[in-house]
Design a protein around this motif. Structure first.
Motif, PDB file in Angstrom:
ATOM      1  N   ALA A   1       0.829  -1.212   0.000  1.00 51.70           N
ATOM      2  CA  ALA A   1       0.000   0.000   0.000  1.00 51.70           C
ATOM      3  C   ALA A   1       0.861   1.260   0.000  1.00 51.70           C
ATOM      4  N   LEU A   2       1.906   1.289   0.824  1.00 50.13           N
ATOM      5  CA  LEU A   2       2.769   2.463   0.897  1.00 50.13           C
ATOM      6  C   LEU A   2       3.512   2.706  -0.418  1.00 50.13           C
ATOM      7  N   GLU A   3       4.113   1.663  -0.951  1.00 54.44           N
ATOM      8  CA  GLU A   3       4.854   1.805  -2.204  1.00 54.44           C
ATOM      9  C   GLU A   3       3.913   2.200  -3.342  1.00 54.44           C
ATOM     10  N   HIS A   4       2.740   1.594  -3.381  1.00 52.62           N
ATOM     11  CA  HIS A   4       1.748   1.889  -4.433  1.00 52.62           C
ATOM     12  C   HIS A   4       1.249   3.327  -4.302  1.00 52.62           C
ATOM     13  N   ALA A   5       0.977   3.746  -3.071  1.00 49.76           N
ATOM     14  CA  ALA A   5       0.487   5.105  -2.844  1.00 49.76           C
ATOM     15  C   ALA A   5       1.534   6.133  -3.254  1.00 49.76           C
ATOM     16  N   LYS A   6       2.788   5.862  -2.932  1.00 45.64           N
ATOM     17  CA  LYS A   6       3.853   6.796  -3.300  1.00 45.64           C
ATOM     18  C   LYS A   6       3.999   6.880  -4.821  1.00 45.64           C
ATOM     19  N   ARG A   7       4.004   5.757  -5.484  1.00 48.20           N
ATOM     20  CA  ARG A   7       4.247   5.737  -6.931  1.00 48.20           C
ATOM     21  C   ARG A   7       3.094   6.346  -7.719  1.00 48.20           C
ATOM     22  N   HIS A   8       1.848   6.115  -7.234  1.00 45.57           N
ATOM     23  CA  HIS A   8       0.671   6.535  -7.996  1.00 45.57           C
ATOM     24  C   HIS A   8      -0.070   7.703  -7.353  1.00 45.57           C
TER      25      HIS A   8
ATOM     26  N   VAL B   1     -11.647   8.576  -2.081  1.00 47.77           N
ATOM     27  CA  VAL B   1     -11.180   8.751  -3.456  1.00 47.77           C
ATOM     28  C   VAL B   1      -9.650   8.798  -3.472  1.00 47.77           C
ATOM     29  N   ASP B   2      -9.055   8.167  -4.483  1.00 46.88           N
ATOM     30  CA  ASP B   2      -7.593   8.142  -4.636  1.00 46.88           C
ATOM     31  C   ASP B   2      -6.903   7.579  -3.395  1.00 46.88           C
ATOM     32  N   SER B   3      -7.399   6.465  -2.911  1.00 41.80           N
ATOM     33  CA  SER B   3      -6.791   5.811  -1.754  1.00 41.80           C
ATOM     34  C   SER B   3      -6.457   4.365  -2.098  1.00 41.80           C
ATOM     35  N   VAL B   4      -5.692   3.733  -1.221  1.00 41.01           N
ATOM     36  CA  VAL B   4      -5.457   2.290  -1.296  1.00 41.01           C
ATOM     37  C   VAL B   4      -6.248   1.654  -0.162  1.00 41.01           C
ATOM     38  N   VAL B   5      -7.151   0.763  -0.504  1.00 39.96           N
ATOM     39  CA  VAL B   5      -7.999   0.097   0.481  1.00 39.96           C
ATOM     40  C   VAL B   5      -7.577  -1.366   0.587  1.00 39.96           C
ATOM     41  N   VAL B   6      -7.131  -1.760   1.767  1.00 40.31           N
ATOM     42  CA  VAL B   6      -6.776  -3.155   2.022  1.00 40.31           C
ATOM     43  C   VAL B   6      -7.929  -3.803   2.782  1.00 40.31           C
ATOM     44  N   LEU B   7      -8.553  -4.797   2.163  1.00 42.35           N
ATOM     45  CA  LEU B   7      -9.628  -5.547   2.817  1.00 42.35           C
ATOM     46  C   LEU B   7      -9.017  -6.794   3.450  1.00 42.35           C
ATOM     47  N   ASP B   8      -8.743  -6.703   4.739  1.00 46.10           N
ATOM     48  CA  ASP B   8      -8.131  -7.817   5.460  1.00 46.10           C
ATOM     49  C   ASP B   8      -9.162  -8.920   5.672  1.00 46.10           C
ATOM     50  N   GLU B   9      -8.729 -10.172   5.551  1.00 48.95           N
ATOM     51  CA  GLU B   9      -9.625 -11.336   5.677  1.00 48.95           C
ATOM     52  C   GLU B   9     -10.849 -11.151   4.775  1.00 48.95           C
ATOM     53  N   ALA B  10     -10.566 -10.991   3.481  1.00 48.62           N
ATOM     54  CA  ALA B  10     -11.625 -10.664   2.513  1.00 48.62           C
ATOM     55  C   ALA B  10     -12.692 -11.749   2.413  1.00 48.62           C
ATOM     56  N   GLN B  11     -12.369 -12.958   2.846  1.00 50.00           N
ATOM     57  CA  GLN B  11     -13.370 -14.028   2.783  1.00 50.00           C
ATOM     58  C   GLN B  11     -14.543 -13.769   3.720  1.00 50.00           C
ATOM     59  N   LEU B  12     -14.392 -12.814   4.638  1.00 49.38           N
ATOM     60  CA  LEU B  12     -15.455 -12.528   5.596  1.00 49.38           C
ATOM     61  C   LEU B  12     -16.395 -11.418   5.137  1.00 49.38           C
ATOM     62  N   LEU B  13     -16.300 -11.001   3.874  1.00 48.24           N
ATOM     63  CA  LEU B  13     -17.319 -10.095   3.347  1.00 48.24           C
ATOM     64  C   LEU B  13     -18.669 -10.787   3.461  1.00 48.24           C
ATOM     65  N   PRO B  14     -19.677 -10.118   4.022  1.00 49.73           N
ATOM     66  CA  PRO B  14     -20.951 -10.792   4.326  1.00 49.73           C
ATOM     67  C   PRO B  14     -21.715 -11.195   3.065  1.00 49.73           C
ATOM     68  N   PRO B  15     -22.012 -12.483   2.882  1.00 53.61           N
ATOM     69  CA  PRO B  15     -22.690 -12.939   1.660  1.00 53.61           C
ATOM     70  C   PRO B  15     -24.025 -12.260   1.394  1.00 53.61           C
ATOM     71  N   GLU B  16     -24.799 -11.950   2.434  1.00 54.66           N
ATOM     72  CA  GLU B  16     -26.117 -11.368   2.214  1.00 54.66           C
ATOM     73  C   GLU B  16     -26.054  -9.934   1.695  1.00 54.66           C
ATOM     74  N   PHE B  17     -24.862  -9.326   1.716  1.00 57.62           N
ATOM     75  CA  PHE B  17     -24.667  -7.984   1.146  1.00 57.62           C
ATOM     76  C   PHE B  17     -23.596  -7.994   0.062  1.00 57.62           C
ATOM     77  N   LEU B  18     -23.219  -9.189  -0.395  1.00 51.19           N
ATOM     78  CA  LEU B  18     -22.058  -9.301  -1.267  1.00 51.19           C
ATOM     79  C   LEU B  18     -22.256  -8.588  -2.600  1.00 51.19           C
ATOM     80  N   GLN B  19     -23.445  -8.698  -3.201  1.00 50.76           N
ATOM     81  CA  GLN B  19     -23.630  -8.074  -4.512  1.00 50.76           C
ATOM     82  C   GLN B  19     -23.494  -6.554  -4.471  1.00 50.76           C
TER      83      GLN B  19
END
Length: 753
Positions: free
Chosen positions: A276-283, A369-387
């Motif tokens: 995230a840091l390297e990507h944010a700096k470069r872009h 806007v114009d951020s890097v978002v890290v979704l930790d443990e992405a498998q835990l996104l709630p299925p009933e709101f996934l779409q």
């Protein structure tokens, strides 16, 4: 004729005198400029500028000017030339109505923003209150007519070269609702900031002045150099070093969607931050937002980052405790609009804000806007709101300069899928780039456990049998699916067995986890009975882990608590069929999907290829938009009607209508900590101040309302504030098990701590 000064706000100085009133024209111009600056990164500056000019147009009306002078005490005898009542003076409809008059249907975009800048975004149509209904009222027309009769300056009323162009909306019709919320965020934050600069200059001066990404990256590099130097040269640590290297190298790729697939224990937290840091700096990304599924683990992650970056980190969630070590006045301000360079927050805070209608929740959106978002443990996104979540991630990455990293050891199957029955289709994420060169090889290298599946998937293991097995191990972690299961199994264990569940308050859990780590480090025999709260992000390392049958991702997470540092050759993970199946709902569906994938499976139970099949089966069994959020936010192309408020009300990742919080009297490991009593005394004396209520989050347990009703009738709890209860009976909070709403006696020997 006496010339009237039109006032936006007025305040007294610290010595009781009156300061120069906040000039209304100045306020409108300043808000317009700030809002346009906020919206410029996504091309919405012209819309935001005009919304800023017109948002307080109703304050020109005599009724408001009379009101602000008398209500504030600035002028009890308000100037005789000002005609109007001293009662309430609505002012946020005039600009909304003017926008509709000037621009017809297109003006409704501005109407949403202006009319809602205090009360929040409205539904256009609804059975009760709606923006359409409000704009049709006689009072609204009077508000506009009276404001215009005061001849506001042309610089405010004229709209210059602005011509609404609906063809430039990011994402078109599918992106309309998010675009409006983004513009709304720009206006609301600009209004707050300009008002604050007048009302509280000291507070305003504390904002901003954050370190840049280059400086933060330098701090990170120094930290990692020290950490690498001190680390043992184990195979696991060597792999972590290589994972970090790959994250740094791939950060140079263009912004968009990424996956970081690293098994538990591979160092994802720090490696994802390096990316995230390297990507944010470069872009030229403005900030890093680290999103974590559970409040139970967010504090340890925030503490890791705070050790590296200091006050550049803000921790924003319901449990964030205000103290000198974790939060200062500057970070509290940053929580309001997320203008800090590193934000650590929860799935609930992040996604509910993106679908929100309230001003306080929406205010921060433009800073995503114009951020890097890290979704930790992405498998835990709630299925009933996934779409709706996937639709949102697509919009953010395609149109708002956001880079998203899906960080997990068990990547969910989030690609687009189509079925014969179209209602089961999923609009997924496309062009997701994997950061690791060879995840399969990485899995093989980080394989540290042997998983043993049930010999008979249909025959449960009794708690007595299980307890006798567990007793044979000096140090062992057993994870079950229910809080009551944890209590029952713990009751069959020898004295000294530790317990973890959500019936323990956050402060209690934190102390027990700290004790577990210390004991394991010192090689003290340690038996723990826990619910699944220990699985995500809790860094413990047991030689043996027992896991009640659950979703395949849960089993993998449990395995991540076993032989974490790879010092044992192979740790043991035993999956057992518990006496009762998982509760109906998502946990049961996960269990069923796991059975389907593993039944008759010959290879390793946690091989990487199984997870895509597992998640496909799980998602197919779920309604991925159970609350019809997509339909509520679909814009009518003719009327621009959207149900913002209804969608926000339904987008709740935690359904808490049937639950209630109880402040418990947890007195620490030795039973002598009286901090919660001091806090309760302060509450009774001074009332529910913000800092105090946040401290109480550390001593709060949530239970079902039917249990609250029972405890109230027995006199065991007291309702200290509407919907908030405190423990009265001493027996109600067990020093090991936590809140005991059932009143079931625990064995006396285990009261020893």
């Amino acid at each position: 004729m006496v010339k009237i000064q039109y006032i936006a706000h007025v305040k007294q100085s610290s010595n009781g005198g009156w300061l120069t009133p906040h000039d209304l024209v100045d306020h409108l111009n300043c808000v317009a400029i700030r809002a346009a600056d906020h919206a410029r990164p996504f091309g919405g500056q012209e819309w935001a500028h005009l919304a800023g000019l017109w948002h307080d147009l109703g304050k020109f009306r005599p009724r408001f000017q009379q009101y602000i002078r008398k209500a504030s005490g600035f002028d009890f005898n308000a100037d005789a030339s000002i005609k109007g009542e001293a009662g309430k003076a609505p002012h946020s409809t005039a600009g909304a109505l003017l926008a509709c008059d000037r621009f017809k249907e297109s003006g409704r975009v501005l109407a949403y923003l202006i009319a809602g800048h205090h009360a929040g975004l409205y539904d256009w149509h609804s059975e009760s209150s709606s923006l359409e209904y409000r704009l049709q009222q006689v009072d609204s027309r009077e508000e506009l007519d009276q404001a215009l009769a005061e001849n506001p300056p042309a610089e405010i009323i004229k709209h210059g070269s602005f011509t609404p162009d609906m063809r430039t909306i990011p994402g078109g019709k599918d992106g309309f609702a998010l675009w409006v919320r983004m513009l709304f965020s720009c206006l609301v934050d600009a209004d707050f900031l300009d008002t604050e600069s007048y009302m509280d200059m000291d507070k305003s001066a504390q904002r901003g002045d954050w370190q840049g990404m280059q400086k933060l990256l330098e701090q990170f590099d120094k930290f990692m150099a020290r950490k690498t130097f001190a680390a043992e040269p184990t195979p696991v640590n060597q792999l972590r070093t290589d994972i970090l290297r790959q994250c740094r190298e791939k950060s140079h790729e263009p912004p968009g969607l990424f996956s970081l697939t690293v098994p538990t224990g591979g160092g994802k937290t720090l490696s994802s931050m390096a990316f995230a840091l390297e990507h944010a700096k470069r872009h030229n990304k403005r900030r890093i937002i680290y999103v974590i599924p559970y409040t139970s683990i967010i504090e340890q992650t925030a503490d890791i980052f705070r050790d590296i970056f200091g006050e550049a980190v803000i921790e924003h969630h319901s449990n964030a405790e205000v103290d000198a070590n974790k939060e200062n006045s500057k970070s509290r301000l940053a929580c309001e609009n997320w203008d800090a360079p590193i934000v650590v927050t929860t799935n609930v805070q992040f996604f509910e804000s993106l679908f929100a209608a309230k001003t306080s929740r929406c205010r921060k959106l433009h800073n995503i806007v114009d951020s890097v978002v890290v979704l930790d443990e992405a498998q835990l996104l709630p299925p009933e709101f996934l779409q709706p979540i996937l639709d949102m991630l697509n919009l953010l990455t395609r149109h708002y300069g956001v880079t998203v990293v899906l960080s997990t050891g068990t990547q969910p199957a989030l690609a687009t899928r189509e079925y014969f029955d179209a209602k089961n289709n999923m609009r997924g994420l496309e062009n997701v780039r994997e950061i690791m060169d060879d995840p399969d090889a990485l899995y093989a290298q980080l394989e540290r456990v042997k998983v043993r599946l049930p010999a008979d998937w249909n025959t449960p293991t009794s708690w007595d049998t299980l307890a006798n097995e567990i007793k044979q191990h000096d140090s062992i972690l057993t994870i079950v699916n229910r809080r009551n299961d944890a209590r029952e199994l713990w009751g069959l264990m020898p004295e000294g067995t530790l317990h973890l569940s959500a019936l323990m308050c956050g402060e209690h859990r934190s102390q027990i986890i700290k004790q577990i780590r210390a004991r394991l480090k010192e090689r003290v025999p340690t038996r723990v009975i826990s619910t699944q709260l220990v699985e995500a992000g809790v860094d413990v390392d047991f030689p043996v882990v027992y896991r009640a049958l659950a979703g395949l991702d849960s089993i993998a997470q449990a395995a991540g608590r076993c032989n974490r540092e790879g010092k044992l050759g192979k740790g043991e993970v035993i999956v057992f069929v518990p006496p009762k199946p998982a509760p109906p709902g998502l946990l049961r569906k996960g269990e069923d999907a796991c059975r389907s994938v593993l039944y008759d499976h010959i290879g390793e139970p946690l091989e990487r290829g199984l997870f895509a099949r597992y998640f496909e089966k799980l998602y197919h069994a779920c309604d991925l938009d159970a609350q019809n959020i997509t339909k509520l936010l679909k814009v009518d192309g003719q009327t621009l009607a959207v149900n913002f408020r209804s969608a926000a009300d339904k987008f709740k990742l935690i359904q808490d209508e049937d639950s209630a919080p109880v402040i418990v009297r947890y007195r620490g490991m030795d039973g002598n900590d009286d901090k919660v009593d001091e806090l309760l005394n302060t509450l009774r004396k001074h009332g529910p101040e913000r800092w105090l209520m946040r401290k109480f989050q550390r001593y709060t347990v949530t239970i079902h309302r039917r249990e609250i009703i029972k405890l109230l009738s027995q006199g065991d709890v007291e309702e200290i504030l509407p919907g908030l209860y405190i423990q009265i009976s001493d027996w109600l909070y067990h020093p090991i098990l936590g809140l005991n709403p059932e009143g079931v006696p625990a064995k006396p020997t285990n009261f020893i701590v």
